[in-house]
Design a protein around this motif. Structure first.
Motif, mmCIF file in Angstrom:
data_model
loop_
_atom_site.group_PDB
_atom_site.id
_atom_site.type_symbol
_atom_site.label_atom_id
_atom_site.label_comp_id
_atom_site.label_asym_id
_atom_site.label_seq_id
_atom_site.Cartn_x
_atom_site.Cartn_y
_atom_site.Cartn_z
ATOM 1 N N GLU A 72 0.247 3.780 -13.380
ATOM 2 C CA GLU A 72 -0.318 2.618 -14.080
ATOM 3 C C GLU A 72 0.518 2.216 -15.293
ATOM 4 N N GLN A 110 -7.532 1.700 -5.774
ATOM 5 C CA GLN A 110 -7.138 3.090 -5.537
ATOM 6 C C GLN A 110 -8.330 3.891 -5.055
ATOM 7 N N ILE A 147 -1.836 -1.658 -10.405
ATOM 8 C CA ILE A 147 -2.647 -1.063 -9.342
ATOM 9 C C ILE A 147 -3.865 -1.955 -9.113
ATOM 10 N N ALA A 160 -3.951 10.025 -2.367
ATOM 11 C CA ALA A 160 -4.412 8.820 -3.048
ATOM 12 C C ALA A 160 -3.901 7.629 -2.267
ATOM 13 N N ASP A 161 -4.799 6.706 -1.970
ATOM 14 C CA ASP A 161 -4.477 5.480 -1.251
ATOM 15 C C ASP A 161 -4.497 4.352 -2.278
ATOM 16 N N LEU A 162 -3.334 3.733 -2.531
ATOM 17 C CA LEU A 162 -3.204 2.730 -3.598
ATOM 18 C C LEU A 162 -2.687 1.408 -3.052
ATOM 19 N N GLN A 190 0.868 -1.173 0.000
ATOM 20 C CA GLN A 190 0.000 0.000 0.000
ATOM 21 C C GLN A 190 0.903 1.220 0.000
ATOM 22 N N THR A 200 -1.585 8.867 -10.655
ATOM 23 C CA THR A 200 -2.011 7.470 -10.677
ATOM 24 C C THR A 200 -2.023 6.919 -12.106
#
Length: 104
Positions: free
Chosen positions: A32, A42, A39, A61-63, A7, A28
């Motif tokens: 990618e 997200q 990913i 952004a939480d990925l 994460q 993001t």
């Protein structure tokens, strides 16, 4: 070597709030396209105004990402400088001398 699942959190500070979201979306999309990076999930959070600032906004952004190799993992960490990184799996990583040379 098995794939690495982690994460990461990417943060942006700026103005106006629309630009902050646009910048995170751009990051993001760029992420990618990175070789060896997939990913899995997200979430881009709504910008909030920074306390005691004049018209500055922050968002993140939480990925959840799957990396093909340790090299791909370090490439993303040093290129995108996430504010948080947590590796979920594998629990242990065994490196060969070839892997160490490749990373160096």
């Amino acid at each position: 070597m098995e794939k690495i699942e982690a994460q990461i959190i990417l943060e942006i500070l700026g103005r106006p709030p629309e630009h902050v979201v646009e910048a995170l979306n751009g990051l993001t999309k760029q992420l990618e396209k990175e070789k060896g990076v997939s990913i899995k999930s997200q979430a881009i959070h709504e910008p909030v105004e920074v306390r005691d600032s004049k018209d500055l906004f922050t968002s993140f952004a939480d990925l959840t990402i799957e990396f093909d190799s340790l090299g791909d993992y370090f490439h993303v960490v040093f290129t995108y400088m996430p504010s948080h990184v947590e590796v979920f799996s594998p629990e242990k990583i065994i490196l060969t001398n070839y892997d160490m040379n490749d990373l160096a």
